[in-house]
Motif scaffolding. Structure first.
Motif, PDB file in Angstrom:
ATOM      1  N   GLU A  57     -37.794 -13.884 -59.926  1.00  0.00           N
ATOM      2  CA  GLU A  57     -38.645 -12.563 -60.230  1.00  0.00           C
ATOM      3  C   GLU A  57     -39.665 -12.276 -59.154  1.00  0.00           C
ATOM      4  N   SER A  58     -40.227 -13.139 -58.591  1.00  0.00           N
ATOM      5  CA  SER A  58     -41.113 -12.875 -57.641  1.00  0.00           C
ATOM      6  C   SER A  58     -40.548 -12.321 -56.540  1.00  0.00           C
ATOM      7  N   GLY A  59     -39.361 -12.899 -56.125  1.00  0.00           N
ATOM      8  CA  GLY A  59     -38.548 -12.209 -54.901  1.00  0.00           C
ATOM      9  C   GLY A  59     -38.089 -10.787 -55.027  1.00  0.00           C
ATOM     10  N   ARG A  60     -37.606 -10.426 -56.506  1.00  0.00           N
ATOM     11  CA  ARG A  60     -37.535  -9.163 -56.423  1.00  0.00           C
ATOM     12  C   ARG A  60     -38.597  -8.275 -56.336  1.00  0.00           C
ATOM     13  N   PHE A  61     -39.615  -8.631 -56.784  1.00  0.00           N
ATOM     14  CA  PHE A  61     -41.111  -7.806 -56.812  1.00  0.00           C
ATOM     15  C   PHE A  61     -41.198  -7.460 -55.146  1.00  0.00           C
ATOM     16  N   GLN A  62     -41.183  -8.752 -54.678  1.00  0.00           N
ATOM     17  CA  GLN A  62     -41.294  -8.718 -53.143  1.00  0.00           C
ATOM     18  C   GLN A  62     -40.446  -7.930 -52.424  1.00  0.00           C
ATOM     19  N   ALA A  63     -39.322  -7.838 -52.848  1.00  0.00           N
ATOM     20  CA  ALA A  63     -38.129  -7.032 -51.973  1.00  0.00           C
ATOM     21  C   ALA A  63     -38.313  -5.640 -52.055  1.00  0.00           C
ATOM     22  N   LEU A  64     -38.724  -5.107 -53.193  1.00  0.00           N
ATOM     23  CA  LEU A  64     -39.157  -3.670 -53.437  1.00  0.00           C
ATOM     24  C   LEU A  64     -40.421  -3.229 -52.644  1.00  0.00           C
ATOM     25  N   LEU A  65     -41.415  -4.158 -52.762  1.00  0.00           N
ATOM     26  CA  LEU A  65     -42.568  -3.925 -52.019  1.00  0.00           C
ATOM     27  C   LEU A  65     -42.386  -3.797 -50.527  1.00  0.00           C
ATOM     28  N   VAL A  66     -41.346  -4.737 -49.897  1.00  0.00           N
ATOM     29  CA  VAL A  66     -41.098  -4.756 -48.450  1.00  0.00           C
ATOM     30  C   VAL A  66     -40.421  -3.592 -48.070  1.00  0.00           C
ATOM     31  N   THR A  67     -39.544  -3.267 -48.838  1.00  0.00           N
ATOM     32  CA  THR A  67     -38.447  -2.040 -48.437  1.00  0.00           C
ATOM     33  C   THR A  67     -39.348  -0.543 -48.493  1.00  0.00           C
ATOM     34  N   LEU A  68     -40.161  -0.459 -49.226  1.00  0.00           N
ATOM     35  CA  LEU A  68     -41.150   0.684 -49.309  1.00  0.00           C
ATOM     36  C   LEU A  68     -42.116   0.565 -48.154  1.00  0.00           C
ATOM     37  N   LEU A  69     -42.652  -0.496 -47.766  1.00  0.00           N
ATOM     38  CA  LEU A  69     -43.630  -0.897 -46.627  1.00  0.00           C
ATOM     39  C   LEU A  69     -43.008  -0.544 -45.293  1.00  0.00           C
ATOM     40  N   LEU A  70     -41.722  -0.964 -45.030  1.00  0.00           N
ATOM     41  CA  LEU A  70     -41.200  -0.848 -43.746  1.00  0.00           C
ATOM     42  C   LEU A  70     -40.765   0.737 -43.352  1.00  0.00           C
ATOM     43  N   GLY A  71     -40.316   1.247 -44.630  1.00  0.00           N
ATOM     44  CA  GLY A  71     -40.078   2.788 -44.521  1.00  0.00           C
ATOM     45  C   GLY A  71     -41.444   3.675 -44.099  1.00  0.00           C
ATOM     46  N   LEU A  72     -42.317   3.378 -44.642  1.00  0.00           N
ATOM     47  CA  LEU A  72     -43.712   4.071 -44.256  1.00  0.00           C
ATOM     48  C   LEU A  72     -44.186   3.635 -42.825  1.00  0.00           C
ATOM     49  N   MET A  73     -44.053   2.538 -42.474  1.00  0.00           N
ATOM     50  CA  MET A  73     -44.559   1.936 -41.051  1.00  0.00           C
ATOM     51  C   MET A  73     -43.564   2.526 -40.062  1.00  0.00           C
ATOM     52  N   GLY A  74     -42.338   2.786 -40.526  1.00  0.00           N
ATOM     53  CA  GLY A  74     -41.253   3.492 -39.339  1.00  0.00           C
ATOM     54  C   GLY A  74     -41.554   4.981 -39.271  1.00  0.00           C
ATOM     55  N   ALA A  75     -42.116   5.466 -40.117  1.00  0.00           N
ATOM     56  CA  ALA A  75     -42.564   6.787 -40.261  1.00  0.00           C
ATOM     57  C   ALA A  75     -43.985   7.078 -39.411  1.00  0.00           C
ATOM     58  N   TYR A  76     -44.816   6.109 -39.527  1.00  0.00           N
ATOM     59  CA  TYR A  76     -46.127   6.205 -38.507  1.00  0.00           C
ATOM     60  C   TYR A  76     -45.593   6.007 -37.304  1.00  0.00           C
ATOM     61  N   ILE A  77     -44.695   5.113 -36.808  1.00  0.00           N
ATOM     62  CA  ILE A  77     -44.537   4.886 -35.376  1.00  0.00           C
ATOM     63  C   ILE A  77     -43.654   6.182 -34.914  1.00  0.00           C
ATOM     64  N   ILE A  78     -42.906   6.830 -35.596  1.00  0.00           N
ATOM     65  CA  ILE A  78     -41.992   7.698 -35.080  1.00  0.00           C
ATOM     66  C   ILE A  78     -42.718   8.956 -34.858  1.00  0.00           C
ATOM     67  N   PHE A  79     -43.824   9.334 -36.075  1.00  0.00           N
ATOM     68  CA  PHE A  79     -44.440  10.234 -35.661  1.00  0.00           C
ATOM     69  C   PHE A  79     -45.757  10.162 -34.730  1.00  0.00           C
ATOM     70  N   GLY A  80     -46.105   8.935 -34.476  1.00  0.00           N
ATOM     71  CA  GLY A  80     -47.237   8.706 -33.793  1.00  0.00           C
ATOM     72  C   GLY A  80     -47.045   8.515 -32.236  1.00  0.00           C
ATOM     73  N   ILE A  81     -45.673   7.951 -31.838  1.00  0.00           N
ATOM     74  CA  ILE A  81     -45.459   7.808 -30.412  1.00  0.00           C
ATOM     75  C   ILE A  81     -45.511   9.205 -29.516  1.00  0.00           C
ATOM     76  N   PRO A  82     -45.085  10.506 -30.353  1.00  0.00           N
ATOM     77  CA  PRO A  82     -45.555  11.524 -29.183  1.00  0.00           C
ATOM     78  C   PRO A  82     -46.828  11.976 -29.089  1.00  0.00           C
ATOM     79  N   ARG A  83     -47.790  11.524 -30.025  1.00  0.00           N
ATOM     80  CA  ARG A  83     -49.278  11.798 -29.762  1.00  0.00           C
ATOM     81  C   ARG A  83     -49.846  10.879 -29.094  1.00  0.00           C
TER      82      ARG A  83
END
Length: 430
Positions: A129-155
């Protein structure tokens, strides 16, 4: 397992530390994060190999005990327990800093205590149960971090990287030790190996992929943050990534990265409690801590007493000063990595018949020797505080073994010799 390790690493080490670390290294903090990741690889590969030979609760503690005996094992187990509990407390402090941005005026410590109790309940329900909870959090987290890098590098502005290393190499290396807590999540996977299906394949793969992904993300995100914020704004900031997102994407960007930070803190606190609680369990099984801590819930098959004790210690650590907390976490993680590298050398050179790892660390023993030298160098670069914390942790572990574990260990061996049923297993067995 990838989600547990990744979620444990991507939290306060990224969303809080860059601003504090910038004070010690300047823009060269990017190199500090990268160098810390390279050193973490040596300990990670050692733990991954031993985990495939001995997939037991307690991870690095179990390996080190079998390599060096119960005295050093007790010290190592307490190192890891403290580091993971402290890291979870650090995550809760991060949650407090970011929650204050969203809900000003609330009692932050009460919220943190309430959340720690929620994580305790989740972990008692089991790893699945803890692993399922963790998987959901990490998936959302990696997506937001990727957006930060993609939009940030040109700036990114090169002007913000000058002067690149105002404090020289000493600043870079001492800061690498300071931020080493960011890679402490690698210990999490080995500590729950006993509860993983097919650990011989899953554990090494999860650890290697997790370190590669996190090292790249850390380097790129810190690079973007340094490149979009003036030094006076970044220095000492407790919300550096959110500040960077504000400069890159405006208010919506700041809100998105604040959410990402909260997800990361939740993930680390949850994963930290999951893994830290396995160390008292393993110490208890070996007679080095009270047997009560090895009790397993008949319904959920989890060490509920150990989880409760770890939650209590986590709440107590919330009272520590932030910088002391960070240095204590980094120091204990570095010491655990040193002992893990040494334990692998002992296991290999002893040529034990029962030591049959499926995964073998490459470049043995040169990688381990290089790692040990590098870790010791980091401790000295971190200064007197790291050395004092090291001494204090060793002292606590030694006295725990001397006043409780030693007498219990001797009694267990006497019990084995006279054939008493039900006594704990031989401490030196694999």
């Amino acid at each position: 397992m990838f989600c547990i390790a990744t979620g444990a690493m991507v939290s306060s080490g990224l969303f809080i530390l860059p601003g504090l670390a910038y004070d010690y290294a300047g823009p060269a903090v990017v190199i500090s994060y990268f160098f810390a990741g390279l050193l973490a690889m040596t300990g990670m590969l050692s733990i991954a190999e031993m985990a495939t030979a001995m997939p037991k609760a307690g991870g690095d503690y179990f390996f080190i005990t079998r390599g060096f005996g119960p005295a050093v094992g007790t010290i190592s187990g307490l190192f890891s327990w403290f580091s993971l509990s402290l890291k979870s407390a650090f995550a809760l402090i991060g949650m407090a800093a970011f929650t204050a941005l969203i809900f000003p005026g609330y009692d932050i410590k009460l919220i943190a205590i309430f959340l720690s109790l929620i994580f305790m309940a989740i972990n008692i329900l089991g790893v699945k149960e803890s692993g399922r909870f963790q998987a959901l959090l990490v998936t959302l987290l990696l997506g937001l971090m990727g957006a930060y890098i993609i939009f940030g590098i040109p700036r990114v502005s090169s002007d913000y990287f000058l002067p690149f290393s105002p404090y020289g190499f000493d600043g870079i290396f001492s800061t690498a030790g300071f931020v080493f807590t960011a890679y402490g999540g690698l210990l999490y996977v080995g500590s729950v190996a006993e509860e993983v299906k097919n650990p011989n394949k899953v554990i090494p793969l999860a650890m290697i992929i997790s370190l590669l992904v996190v090292s790249i993300l850390y380097t790129l995100m810190v690079f973007v943050t340094v490149g979009v914020l003036p030094g006076e704004n970044l220095s000492g900031s407790l919300t550096p990534i959110s500040d960077g997102a504000l400069a890159i994407m405006g208010n919506w960007g700041m809100i998105a990265m604040t959410i990402a930070a909260l997800l990361a803190f939740i993930s680390t606190a949850n994963g930290g409690l999951l893994s830290a609680s396995r160390y008292p369990l393993s110490l208890s099984r070996d007679g080095l801590m009270p047997q009560l801590l090895s009790k397993i819930s008949p319904r959920y098959r989890t060490p509920y007493i150990s989880i409760v004790l770890t939650t209590v210690s986590l709440i107590i650590f919330l009272l520590l000063d932030l910088e002391i907390l960070v240095r204590a976490v980094s120091t204990s993680v570095i010491l655990t990595n040193i002992l893990s590298c040494l334990a692998l050398i002992v296991m290999r050179e002893s040529r034990l018949q029962n030591y049959r790892p499926v995964f073998k660390a490459p470049l043995y023993p040169y990688l381990q020797i290089l790692g040990i030298i590098g870790f010791i160098f980091l401790l000295f670069e971190m200064g007197l505080s790291a050395i004092l914390i090291t001494f204090l942790l060793i002292l606590v572990g030694f006295f725990t073994y001397w006043f409780y574990g030693n007498a219990n260990h001797i009694a267990n061996h006497r019990a084995v010799r006279i054939g008493i049923r039900g006594c704990p297993h031989n401490m030196l067995s694999l």
